[in-house]
Design an enzyme around this catalytic site. Structure first.
Site, PDB file in Angstrom:
ATOM      1  N   GLY A  36       3.159   2.631  10.642  1.00  9.62           N
ATOM      2  CA  GLY A  36       2.920   1.858  11.852  1.00  9.62           C
ATOM      3  C   GLY A  36       2.773   0.374  11.549  1.00  9.62           C
ATOM      4  O   GLY A  36       3.449  -0.467  12.142  1.00  9.62           O
ATOM      5  N   ALA A  37       1.882   0.053  10.628  1.00  8.35           N
ATOM      6  CA  ALA A  37       1.630  -1.344  10.325  1.00  8.35           C
ATOM      7  C   ALA A  37       0.775  -1.438   9.067  1.00  8.35           C
ATOM      8  O   ALA A  37       0.314  -0.424   8.549  1.00  8.35           O
ATOM      9  CB  ALA A  37       0.905  -2.018  11.484  1.00  8.35           C
ATOM     10  N   MET A  38       0.570  -2.674   8.600  1.00  9.54           N
ATOM     11  CA  MET A  38      -0.152  -2.861   7.347  1.00  9.54           C
ATOM     12  C   MET A  38      -1.050  -4.089   7.417  1.00  9.54           C
ATOM     13  O   MET A  38      -0.629  -5.152   7.845  1.00  9.54           O
ATOM     14  CB  MET A  38       0.876  -2.986   6.209  1.00  9.54           C
ATOM     15  N   GLU A  39      -2.287  -3.895   6.954  1.00  7.19           N
ATOM     16  CA  GLU A  39      -3.342  -4.883   7.136  1.00  7.19           C
ATOM     17  C   GLU A  39      -3.424  -5.962   6.058  1.00  7.19           C
ATOM     18  O   GLU A  39      -4.503  -6.508   5.827  1.00  7.19           O
ATOM     19  CB  GLU A  39      -4.682  -4.142   7.194  1.00  7.19           C
ATOM     20  N   ASN A  40      -2.323  -6.307   5.394  1.00 16.47           N
ATOM     21  CA  ASN A  40      -2.351  -7.343   4.354  1.00 16.47           C
ATOM     22  C   ASN A  40      -3.204  -8.532   4.790  1.00 16.47           C
ATOM     23  O   ASN A  40      -3.110  -9.005   5.911  1.00 16.47           O
ATOM     24  CB  ASN A  40      -0.934  -7.845   4.078  1.00 16.47           C
TER      25      ASN A  40
ATOM     26  N   GLU B  94      -9.834   4.082   6.238  1.00 17.71           N
ATOM     27  CA  GLU B  94      -9.000   4.550   7.351  1.00 17.71           C
ATOM     28  C   GLU B  94      -9.807   5.283   8.422  1.00 17.71           C
ATOM     29  O   GLU B  94      -9.671   5.006   9.613  1.00 17.71           O
ATOM     30  CB  GLU B  94      -7.835   5.403   6.851  1.00 17.71           C
TER      31      GLU B  94
ATOM     32  N   HIS C  72      -9.298  -3.808  10.002  1.00 14.34           N
ATOM     33  CA  HIS C  72      -9.267  -3.603   8.554  1.00 14.34           C
ATOM     34  C   HIS C  72      -9.745  -4.847   7.804  1.00 14.34           C
ATOM     35  O   HIS C  72     -10.144  -4.752   6.648  1.00 14.34           O
ATOM     36  CB  HIS C  72      -7.841  -3.287   8.097  1.00 14.34           C
TER      37      HIS C  72
ATOM     38  N   GLU D 140       0.844  -1.187   0.000  1.00 16.54           N
ATOM     39  CA  GLU D 140       0.000   0.000   0.000  1.00 16.54           C
ATOM     40  C   GLU D 140       0.889   1.250   0.000  1.00 16.54           C
ATOM     41  O   GLU D 140       1.835   1.306   0.758  1.00 16.54           O
ATOM     42  CB  GLU D 140      -0.906   0.049   1.235  1.00 16.54           C
TER      43      GLU D 140
ATOM     44  N   GLU E 267      -5.333  -2.785  12.664  1.00 15.43           N
ATOM     45  CA  GLU E 267      -5.023  -3.632  11.501  1.00 15.43           C
ATOM     46  C   GLU E 267      -5.981  -4.817  11.437  1.00 15.43           C
ATOM     47  O   GLU E 267      -6.424  -5.212  10.366  1.00 15.43           O
ATOM     48  CB  GLU E 267      -3.563  -4.107  11.530  1.00 15.43           C
TER      49      GLU E 267
END
Ligand code: ARG
Ligand code: ZN
Length: 877
Positions: free
Chosen positions: A262-266, A321, A302, A122, A299
């Site tokens: 911060g982080a990623m919701e894959n 978001e 999401h 992303e 996350e």
């Protein structure tokens, strides 16, 4: 190169299925991508396929198994155009690319962090892995095969569920994963490396067994215990509160040291900045614990708001978001203390979003144009976006809001949706016209809400006038009146809300909420036998700037009496903030000023009010920071004066609170024994620690802080003490000794070392710039590591106003110089750090001139990235 919302068109081709093979090796990775595609119905048969790329090199290209002849395609690092594709039939395209993950310092696409292969896609990172229709409305199912040396990468992860794994010749092995859910490319992820794991499991409400795992660098898995607990609580909460259940057999999280955000919701494979996973009481503060809980929840949430329902295009970013921030805030409110959480959110919103909304980087919650989408992961999209969802919930009421959410999940599951889709669900379930409310998404800026009141004792009436006004700002968007829900209470002398009849010709009053939909409205309350105190904008029910001529006496009374905890905090904070801002303004004109003892006395009283929970008392008795005071001063800001004023006020507060504060600190001292990360324990530590600064300032001695530092058994206490030592007593030997001790203790712990760097960069002293320059050459400093870069640059530019805004402009020049270096490694992080300049126009003329010169010089550099150039040019405009 400006992308516009109005230009949206669906892609000419659809992608049904994506099969990828990654051959991971030291030095390079080969990727083979097989796409099952089809021309979309109605698209001209001769229209070529145009795929996105970014710094790619093509190694092979085949159509239905046959190599594509060179005259049928045009390739560049950022695009692949193919002609002569089937008019109707499904076809397969095989694309080979070779990547160099070790050289990828942008940390977008596939890169290596401490030897671990990982990805960040992303918003547009997938195009750095293969040529693709890299846009969120192209949804496909994915199958992924990973091959790597077993020794280098015993763990191989991808989205979805694991389906096969095994050994290969030459010490290599493979793993295969299938993600059965449709997803856009930005949710793609793989990870490979030597990783430790913390495992757990959970059964969902309908009986699905889910294996949970958090992967860390070797030796650190135990530090993920709290994150795992937060994950399970998040999963249960989403079932209870929103009826949302998890949908795969595994849920994996990986903690990575080098991460832009911060982080990623894959999907099924969240990748985190390790800062938001790894914790224990010796290395993390209570704020760190709360941050981990929030980000883990965010996350995870999401999975429904973002993944199952994604965004049609990047203009709709707030669809996932803003809504997901709202959900994580609600989670924390339920898990911890609702008023304390709300106050901290309002505090953050005002500190981060208000300056953005009122300065050159202003944009609507749903922007309509962008040059670089990465620059729109902003406080406006996230935090104001969440406020809009919160207002929707306030306007509709809990039940109708939940019904609208249910409809949204039901109607749009599997869709790439828009804000209009979202709002339509609530309009339907509530049977309401929400078109005026929708203006909030399109009109940038913070509306001013002007409130005035008059009480008629004889008639027993209170007349309230509310006015809204929105000025045109940098975004140049509309200024129509919006639907502003204004929660309120009429507080009696006994500290209880008075129920009064309300009548209005131009606003609807329902329960405790005034629905202001016109530019101005008058509400008359009748049947009053005393003048009530007006507790206005309770819970910060709308993101507006409150302009209310409220007497000091009323504020003092509300700070003491309001039955609404938020209302008490609001009254006191406005009183203290305005007093400091007034004093700072006056000081610039006519020399040193002070804040009255009455105001400081109210702070002491709040600290000591045992009817309130300690965390709330800590929020009430912390003086606003220098940046916050500067925001209230609003124009011709002199950071030097604010710094001195705040320090002197702190000392006077410590003097006045002396006895009270000291006995409170003694009472609140942690009983020896087990550390608890609970909100209640954290609240006691927060209160105890926020009294240390005023007491030390009053004493003019570092003794208390030095003692606390030496005896600390957890990081919150240790950091609080070290901050007082380094920021208030920089010249004392004990302070330097404590810094050295801290370094020696935590030298090998990067997350704690970030605190050490940041604390020094944020130290408000004459020699800070020289010290910070030395920090850049410290053996542990690494500009390519975003956390470390943020610690030093952010510590100075974001948390150290009196040095950043030094009168000689040296602070500005230093920051611009480092940004230029950082930009060549990591444009995204450089651009983010550059937003520190967003309020330069509110400084005094001499500083404005210095800031502008520094920015112009930066803008004149030839090789600025698109990311940094976009921010710098908009900031100057
Ligand atoms: N979607 C992520 C989150 O908020 C943020 C990813 C942002 N990445 C970026 N490259 N801008 O949870
Ligand atoms: Zn998010």
């Amino acid at each position: 190169q400006i992308i516009k919302l109005e230009d949206y068109l669906p892609a000419d081709f659809v992608i049904h299925q994506v099969d990828m093979t990654f051959d991971l090796r030291d030095g390079h990775a080969d990727v083979l991508t097989r796409l099952v595609m089809q021309r979309r119905e109605g698209v001209a048969a001769e229209a070529p396929l145009e795929l996105d790329g970014d710094e790619l090199s093509l190694t092979s290209l085949a159509l239905n198994g046959t190599p594509v002849s060179p005259q049928n395609y045009t390739v560049a690092p950022d695009s692949l155009k193919i002609d002569d594709l089937p008019a109707q039939d499904q076809f397969t395209l095989e694309i080979g690319t070779r990547l160099h993950p070790e050289q990828n310092t942008k940390l977008m696409g596939l890169y290596r962090s401490n030897g671990i292969w990982c990805t960040q896609c992303e918003a547009q990172g997938f195009r750095r892995i293969t040529y693709f229709l890299d846009r969120p409305d192209v949804l496909a199912t994915y199958k992924v095969r990973l091959e790597a040396d077993k020794a280098a990468a015993p763990v191989l992860l991808a989205n979805g569920n694991p389906v096969a794994s095994g050994d290969l010749p030459n010490g290599r092995h493979f793993a295969e994963w299938i993600d059965p859910h449709l997803k856009p490319s930005y949710l793609f992820a793989i990870v490979g490396g030597r990783l430790d794991v913390l495992k757990d499991s959970l059964t969902t409400i309908s009986g699905r067994h889910v294996e949970l795992a958090i992967y860390t660098e070797p030796g650190l898995a135990e530090r993920a215990t709290y994150a795992m607990d937060a994950l399970k609580r998040s999963m249960w909460w989403d079932e209870r509160r929103f009826g949302r259940e998890y949908d795969l057999d595994v849920f994996n999280i990986v903690a990575i040291s080098d991460f832009n955000m911060g982080a990623m919701e894959n999907k099924g494979l969240n990748v985190f900045n390790h800062k938001y996973v790894l914790l224990d009481s010796e290395t993390a503060t209570d704020a760190d614990y709360a941050g981990v809980e929030t980000v883990i929840a965010h996350e995870y949430f999401h999975n429904w708001t973002g993944n199952r329902i994604t965004c049609r295009d990047w203009f709709q970013l707030c669809l996932k978001e803003g809504l997901t921030v709202y959900r994580d805030q609600e989670f924390s409110s339920d898990e911890r203390s609702r008023p304390v959480k709300r106050i901290s959110c309002v505090h953050t919103l005002k500190a981060n979003q208000f300056p953005e909304d009122q300065g050159p980087l202003q944009h609507p919650v749903r922007p309509t144009t962008y040059r670089e989408i990465n620059n729109f992961y902003t406080a406006t999209v996230y935090d104001k976006g969440s406020e809009l969802v919160r207002m929707l919930a306030t306007i509709l009421g809990e039940d109708k809001f939940r019904a609208g959410m249910d409809l949204y999940f039901e109607r749009h599951d599997g869709d790439a949706a828009t804000i209009e889709d979202f709002i339509a669900c609530f309009a339907q379930t509530a049977n309401m016209d929400l078109s005026q409310f929708a203006l909030w998404y399109n009109q940038a800026g913070t509306p001013r809400l002007t409130v005035s009141q008059s009480y008629d004792a004889k008639a027993g009436t209170l007349t309230l006038n509310l006015q809204q006004q929105l000025d045109k700002g940098a975004a140049g968007t509309g200024t129509l009146p919006m639907h502003i829900p204004v929660r309120f209470g009429l507080v009696g002398a006994n500290g209880q809300d008075i129920a009064a009849e309300a009548a209005s010709d131009d606003a609807r009053v329902s329960g405790d909420t005034i629905h202001l939909t016109t530019a101005s409205a008058t509400i008359v309350f009748t049947g009053l036998n005393q003048r009530p105190l007006l507790s206005i904008l309770r819970d910060f029910s709308a993101p507006v700037q409150l302009q209310y001529e409220e007497s000091e006496a009323d504020r003092l009374a509300l700070a003491r009496l309001d039955p609404d905890a938020y209302g008490r905090w609001r009254a006191l904070t406005d009183l203290v903030g305005d007093s400091l801002a007034d004093a700072a303004r006056q000081w610039a004109k006519s020399g040193p000023q002070t804040v009255s003892d009455t105001v400081l006395g109210a702070i002491v009283e709040a600290a000591d009010d045992t009817s309130l929970e300690p965390a709330l008392r800590a929020q009430m008795c912390s003086l606003p920071g220098e940046t916050e005071i500067a925001r209230l001063v609003a124009e011709d800001v002199n950071p030097e004066i604010i710094h001195t004023l705040r320090l002197q006020t702190l000392a006077r507060l410590g003097m006045l609170g002396g006895e009270t504060f000291r006995s409170l600190r003694a009472e609140l001292a942690e009983p020896a024994g087990e550390f608890s990360a609970s909100a209640a324990s954290a609240g006691r530590r927060a209160l105890r620690n926020c009294l240390l600064a005023p007491l030390s300032a009053a004493a003019g001695r570092p003794d208390d802080a030095a003692k606390q530092y030496a005896q600390a058994t957890n990081m919150s206490d240790r950091m609080a003490a070290l901050t007082v030592l380094v920021h208030q007593f920089p010249q004392e030997l004990v302070s330097q000794d404590a810094l050295t001790d801290f370094y020696n203790r935590f030298e090998s712990d990067p997350l704690v070392l970030d605190k050490w760097f940041a604390l020094q960069a944020a130290s408000p002293n004459a020699d800070t710039l020289e010290r910070v320059e030395a920090l850049l050459h410290h053996e542990k400093f690494k500009l390519a590591n975003p956390n470390r870069a943020r610690a030093v640059i952010g510590g100075l530019a974001g948390a150290n106003p009196s040095v950043f805004h030094r009168a000689d402009g040296a602070g500005y020049r230093w920051v611009c110089g480092v940004l230029l270096q950082l930009d060549s490694l990591n444009p995204q992080t450089a651009a983010r750090m550059a937003t520190a300049f967003r309020s330069w126009r509110s400084m005094n003329p001499a500083l404005r001139q210095q800031a502008e010169a520094a920015l112009r010089q930066l803008a004149a550099s030839e090789n600025l990235s698109r990311d940094l150039r976009d921010i710098v040019e908009r900031t100057l405009k």
